[in-house]
Design a protein around this motif. Structure first.
Motif, PDB file in Angstrom:
ATOM      1  N   ILE A   1       0.885  -1.418  -0.037  1.00 52.19           N
ATOM      2  CA  ILE A   1      -0.187  -0.303  -0.153  1.00 52.19           C
ATOM      3  C   ILE A   1       0.445   1.164   0.425  1.00 52.19           C
ATOM      4  CG2 ILE A   1      -2.041   1.403   1.003  1.00 52.19           C
ATOM      5  CD1 ILE A   1      -2.639  -1.523   0.343  1.00 52.19           C
ATOM      6  N   VAL A  55       1.071   3.972  -2.893  1.00 53.96           N
ATOM      7  CA  VAL A  55       1.044   5.557  -2.068  1.00 53.96           C
ATOM      8  C   VAL A  55       1.795   6.623  -3.246  1.00 53.96           C
ATOM      9  CG1 VAL A  55       0.289   7.284  -0.721  1.00 53.96           C
ATOM     10  CG2 VAL A  55      -0.922   5.438  -0.945  1.00 53.96           C
ATOM     11  N   ALA A  67       2.730   6.678  -7.209  1.00 53.42           N
ATOM     12  CA  ALA A  67       1.464   7.469  -8.036  1.00 53.42           C
ATOM     13  C   ALA A  67       1.339   8.676  -7.494  1.00 53.42           C
ATOM     14  CB  ALA A  67       0.241   7.212  -6.898  1.00 53.42           C
ATOM     15  N   LEU A  82       3.378  -0.881 -12.237  1.00 53.48           N
ATOM     16  CA  LEU A  82       3.962  -0.166 -11.638  1.00 53.48           C
ATOM     17  C   LEU A  82       5.852   0.069 -11.510  1.00 53.48           C
ATOM     18  CD1 LEU A  82       1.010   0.643  -9.014  1.00 53.48           C
ATOM     19  CD2 LEU A  82       1.465   2.211 -10.802  1.00 53.48           C
ATOM     20  N   ILE A  93       0.184   9.792   4.883  1.00 55.25           N
ATOM     21  CA  ILE A  93       0.206   9.908   3.805  1.00 55.25           C
ATOM     22  C   ILE A  93       0.036  10.941   2.439  1.00 55.25           C
ATOM     23  CG2 ILE A  93      -2.515   8.583   2.376  1.00 55.25           C
ATOM     24  CD1 ILE A  93      -2.049   6.626   4.242  1.00 55.25           C
ATOM     25  N   ILE A 123       3.147  12.925   1.242  1.00 52.55           N
ATOM     26  CA  ILE A 123       2.974  13.138  -0.718  1.00 52.55           C
ATOM     27  C   ILE A 123       3.093  14.873  -1.100  1.00 52.55           C
ATOM     28  CG2 ILE A 123       1.766  13.361  -2.258  1.00 52.55           C
ATOM     29  CD1 ILE A 123       0.262  10.802  -1.272  1.00 52.55           C
ATOM     30  N   PHE A 168       1.560  17.784  -9.313  1.00 50.17           N
ATOM     31  CA  PHE A 168       0.034  17.112  -9.489  1.00 50.17           C
ATOM     32  C   PHE A 168      -0.773  17.671 -10.658  1.00 50.17           C
ATOM     33  CE2 PHE A 168      -0.787  16.354  -4.763  1.00 50.17           C
ATOM     34  CZ  PHE A 168      -0.469  15.069  -4.702  1.00 50.17           C
ATOM     35  N   VAL A 188      -5.671  -6.850  -2.617  1.00 50.67           N
ATOM     36  CA  VAL A 188      -5.072  -6.337  -4.405  1.00 50.67           C
ATOM     37  C   VAL A 188      -4.558  -6.089  -5.395  1.00 50.67           C
ATOM     38  CG1 VAL A 188      -3.413  -4.216  -4.512  1.00 50.67           C
ATOM     39  CG2 VAL A 188      -4.396  -3.760  -2.330  1.00 50.67           C
ATOM     40  N   VAL A 189      -3.636  -7.666  -4.699  1.00 51.53           N
ATOM     41  CA  VAL A 189      -3.873  -8.527  -6.032  1.00 51.53           C
ATOM     42  C   VAL A 189      -4.028  -9.591  -6.793  1.00 51.53           C
ATOM     43  CG1 VAL A 189      -1.319  -9.756  -7.038  1.00 51.53           C
ATOM     44  CG2 VAL A 189      -0.470  -8.023  -5.510  1.00 51.53           C
ATOM     45  N   VAL A 224      -6.790  -7.492  -8.772  1.00 51.42           N
ATOM     46  CA  VAL A 224      -6.747  -7.139 -10.200  1.00 51.42           C
ATOM     47  C   VAL A 224      -6.667  -8.699 -11.369  1.00 51.42           C
ATOM     48  CG1 VAL A 224      -4.989  -6.385 -11.643  1.00 51.42           C
ATOM     49  CG2 VAL A 224      -5.309  -5.028  -9.207  1.00 51.42           C
ATOM     50  N   MET A 265      -7.423   0.929  -6.321  1.00 50.54           N
ATOM     51  CA  MET A 265      -6.769   1.736  -6.388  1.00 50.54           C
ATOM     52  C   MET A 265      -5.938   1.852  -6.619  1.00 50.54           C
ATOM     53  SD  MET A 265      -4.796   1.840  -2.478  1.00 50.54           S
ATOM     54  CE  MET A 265      -3.151   2.752  -2.256  1.00 50.54           C
ATOM     55  N   VAL A 266      -5.589   1.121  -6.949  1.00 57.52           N
ATOM     56  CA  VAL A 266      -4.613   0.247  -8.516  1.00 57.52           C
ATOM     57  C   VAL A 266      -5.084   0.953  -9.537  1.00 57.52           C
ATOM     58  CG1 VAL A 266      -3.555  -1.509 -10.205  1.00 57.52           C
ATOM     59  CG2 VAL A 266      -3.584  -1.572  -7.620  1.00 57.52           C
ATOM     60  N   VAL A 307      -4.396   4.794  -9.100  1.00 59.24           N
ATOM     61  CA  VAL A 307      -2.539   5.146  -8.791  1.00 59.24           C
ATOM     62  C   VAL A 307      -2.014   4.771 -10.180  1.00 59.24           C
ATOM     63  CG1 VAL A 307      -0.025   3.744  -8.919  1.00 59.24           C
ATOM     64  CG2 VAL A 307      -1.863   3.652  -6.868  1.00 59.24           C
ATOM     65  N   THR A 308      -2.453   3.916 -11.438  1.00 63.67           N
ATOM     66  CA  THR A 308      -2.364   4.359 -12.650  1.00 63.67           C
ATOM     67  C   THR A 308      -2.414   5.501 -13.276  1.00 63.67           C
ATOM     68  OG1 THR A 308      -3.751   2.791 -13.217  1.00 63.67           O
ATOM     69  CG2 THR A 308      -1.272   2.096 -13.217  1.00 63.67           C
ATOM     70  N   ARG A 343      -2.912   8.169 -11.729  1.00 66.60           N
ATOM     71  CA  ARG A 343      -2.658   9.389 -10.707  1.00 66.60           C
ATOM     72  C   ARG A 343      -3.917  10.273  -9.586  1.00 66.60           C
ATOM     73  NH1 ARG A 343       3.438  10.128 -10.747  1.00 66.60           N
ATOM     74  NH2 ARG A 343       3.496   9.079 -12.602  1.00 66.60           N
ATOM     75  N   MET A 386      -5.065  10.796  -7.330  1.00 66.26           N
ATOM     76  CA  MET A 386      -4.651  10.969  -5.961  1.00 66.26           C
ATOM     77  C   MET A 386      -5.706  11.081  -4.931  1.00 66.26           C
ATOM     78  SD  MET A 386      -1.407  10.548  -6.521  1.00 66.26           S
ATOM     79  CE  MET A 386      -1.731  10.726  -4.569  1.00 66.26           C
ATOM     80  N   VAL A 402      -6.271   7.464  -4.367  1.00 69.38           N
ATOM     81  CA  VAL A 402      -5.343   6.731  -4.117  1.00 69.38           C
ATOM     82  C   VAL A 402      -4.998   6.945  -1.836  1.00 69.38           C
ATOM     83  CG1 VAL A 402      -2.567   6.725  -3.949  1.00 69.38           C
ATOM     84  CG2 VAL A 402      -4.243   6.866  -5.899  1.00 69.38           C
ATOM     85  N   GLY A 409      -5.717   3.758   1.107  1.00 72.75           N
ATOM     86  CA  GLY A 409      -4.079   4.051   1.507  1.00 72.75           C
ATOM     87  C   GLY A 409      -4.527   4.175   2.907  1.00 72.75           C
TER      88      GLY A 409
END
Lengths: 275, 370
Positions: free
Chosen positions: A119, A123, A126, A213, B78, B82, B89, B310-311, B314, B325-326, B329-330, B332, B334, B337, B341
């Motif tokens: 996770i 994050v 990203a 990723l 988190i 970031i 961004f 998660v995996v 997918v 979430m995945v 992320v691809t 972006r 935010m 995410v 998270g």
């Protein structure tokens, strides 16, 4: 130590790792086709010109597998070495200096470990631009939290020994104590830990690549190859399973060696940090 | 950790915990009284008196507070982390060739022109009420999406836990029973191999055999609202099987190690030398001491399960949190995410805390830190 005392399982592991490293080092010499060359139809079955068939774009799967060994092993190894350098340096410093530094490092480490690795990586990745060195750095920093925890525990055991005290009384500096007294005495349990982290790195990198990723196309990498070929599964094409099996085999081989190392050093203290 | 030193008496329960309390190294120094419960004149603040009268409740409260604090720190990390990372961004979002005016517009649009502290406070305030803002990519409410998907993910994880926990504990005990004999060695080799398998490989292997070759399972494992309960169960059969396989090996190895640790301790040996029957040793001497580590193992692996989802999601195209979430992320995205998270981290922290508290309840020795 003589070679006879190494059990069969460890020999299998060593052989597997040796083959993978051989492929990685001599990839351009062994691979029958180029890494990015489209050489035939898409998803050709195994056999004939293409020993393992072709992938979703008509590239030779065996060649990509051999080149993929290069990327996968290099990135995983780089991340592990980096995470060990970072984790061991910080943990030994914490154990030797103690006091406030120890508290600061340990509490921050606890905070980092409170977020699941995958996770955390999602994050962070990203936000960051996609470069190979950033990927390696992220993997290394996340993994170093586990190394820190074990390194500190092992180093604390050694730091209270008489010879360390003697060195302190002699007036040696912290760096000298870390590198000349503690490091040599903790190397053996940490070596097993290194193998464990390396196996974990391979799996972690493959997972990230599989999620899109990690390593970016067109570079070949085992996790990414599974992602590329996953749509073939529904049609009964097993192209995605071959790189998957390669990841699994390499990880098993590393674990077999680690298992043997662990048994050898089990008399010494050293936790096993499964993530 | 729980080193197996010899017990000084019978396994202490709640009552004896009070009497031995002054042994704990309290920095404030509680006066040693033989029977504190009957003695009403303990000086100090309310909290100190509370820890004295109800050490267990106080410890649990302390752990709860610690977890809340940790969660707060994680949220700060988190969000704030970031912000501290390099990269803007707006430019990443629009690409390198964007005009400065377009970048400026989108920054205003997404509220990025305000200072990050202000955004963090409003984000956290919303998050506590279940409002995670709107997604940048789809302009939908993130909270709404999550409430739908979280249920799906928990459904998956619940059934995986339901199958894997009894199986892992059973197999672990079997391995201890036959320690260093053939069944133990077979279990050891298989579990070592299973640990090394990536989740997606296990998933595709199962799909290849059960969905494509034999056609007994469905792929992709899509679930939707109008599905009946049994239809849902058959849809998640393969993802659950994957999760179970992934978690089982870990849990079993740790269970084996935990039970072996107890069985090789001095008091079990003493019981054996006294000539007690094996059943009595396990039931009266080993089991009460093995409960804490085993519970710990289970909770830790459930935490792992939350992430493993998660995996697996997918792989099986399952509409849960992990997939959400995945995907975010691809592109972006935010807000999505960050929200995902935070929720994943919250589950992880909560399960670790549960492990801690259960271990304290099960093992009174842990109530008195050195």
């Amino acid at each position: 130590m003589n070679l006879r005392s190494i059990p069969l399982s460890a020999w299998i592991g060593i052989a597997g790792i040796a083959i993978a490293i051989f492929c990685a080092v001599f990839a351009p010499l062994i691979a029958p086709f180029g890494e990015r060359d489209v050489v035939g139809d898409i998803w050709l079955p195994a056999g004939g010109d293409f020993l393992l068939g072709t992938d979703n774009l008509g590239r030779d799967l065996l060649s990509r597998l051999i080149y993929g060994a290069r990327t996968t092993i290099f990135v995983a190894l780089a991340a592990t070495v980096l995470s060990f350098s970072l984790g061991m340096l910080l943990s030994f410093t914490a154990a030797v200096v103690g006091g406030f530094t120890d508290q600061l490092f340990s509490r921050f480490n606890d905070l980092m470990m409170a977020i699941p690795t995958l996770i955390f990586a999602l994050v962070v990745l990203a936000v960051l631009p996609q470069h190979l060195w950033i990927l390696i750095l992220v993997m290394a920093v996340l993994d170093s939290t586990r190394v820190f925890r074990i390194g500190r525990a092992v180093a604390l055991d050694v730091a209270v020994m008489e010879f360390v005290e003697a060195a302190r009384l002699r007036g040696e500096g912290s760096l000298w104590i870390i590198f000349r007294e503690i490091l040599p005495n903790t190397l053996s349990p940490l070596l097993a830990e290194f193998g464990l982290r390396f196996a974990f790195s391979i799996l972690f990198l493959s997972t990230l690549s599989f999620l899109g990723l990690g390593i970016q196309p067109p570079a070949a990498d085992w996790g990414g190859m599974v992602k590329d070929n996953k749509d073939g599964i529904i049609f009964g094409i097993s192209a995605a399973l071959i790189p998957g099996a390669a990841i699994a085999t390499l990880a098993i081989c590393v674990n077999l060696v680690v298992d043997w190392l662990m048994k050898r050093t089990s008399s010494l203290k050293g936790g096993r940090g499964d993530a | 950790m729980m080193e197996s030193g010899p017990l000084t008496g019978p396994v202490p329960t709640d009552g004896t915990a009070d009497a031995s309390h002054p042994r704990s190294a309290e920095p404030t120094g509680v006066p040693a009284k033989p029977n504190p419960a009957a003695n009403g004149e303990i000086a100090g603040t309310f909290w100190r008196r509370f820890t004295f009268r109800r050490p267990l409740a106080a410890l649990i409260l302390q752990r709860l507070g610690l977890s809340v604090g940790l969660l707060f720190a994680v949220s700060l990390m988190i969000f704030g982390g970031i912000e501290a990372l390099p990269g803007d961004f707006a430019t990443t979002y629009l690409g390198q060739s964007a005009t400065p005016q377009a970048v400026e517009n989108i920054r205003k649009d997404l509220g990025l022109d305000k200072p990050w502290t202000e955004r963090y406070v409003s984000w956290l305030g919303g998050a506590i009420q279940g409002d995670f803002g709107t997604s940048w990519a789809s302009k939908n409410s993130v909270g709404e999406q999550i409430s739908k998907r979280l249920g799906n993910s928990l459904f998956l994880a619940f059934f995986a836990a339901l199958i894997s926990v009894p199986l892992a504990v059973g197999l672990g005990m079997l391995a201890v029973q036959f320690r260093n004999r053939l069944p133990d060695k077979i279990i050891n080799v298989i579990s070592l191999a299973a640990i090394s398998l990536p989740e997606f490989f296990v998933g595709y292997l199962l799909i290849m055999f059960f969905a494509v070759k034999f056609g007994i399972a469905t792929f992709p494992a899509t679930v939707y609202d109008s599905m009946s309960f049994t239809e849902r169960l058959s849809a998640i059969a393969l993802p659950v099987a994957t999760l179970v396989l992934v978690v089982l090996a870990h849990m079993m190895r740790m269970t084996r190690a935990a039970i072996l640790n107890v069985m090789s301790s001095a008091y079990v040996e003493t019981a054996e030398l006294k000539g007690l029957s094996m059943f009595r040793i396990i039931a009266r001497h080993a089991a009460p001491n093995a409960v804490a580590p085993v519970i710990n193992v289970i909770a830790l692996n459930l935490a792992y399960l939350v992430v493993g989802v998660v995996v697996v999601e997918v792989v099986f195209v399952y509409p849960g949190m992990g997939q959400y979430m995945v995907d975010a992320v691809t592109v972006r995205d935010m807000p999505v995410v960050q929200a995902c998270g935070l929720i994943f981290a919250a589950f992880y922290i909560f399960l670790n805390m549960a492990a801690d508290i259960l271990a304290i309840i099960a093992n009174p020795r842990l109530r008195h830190p050195r």
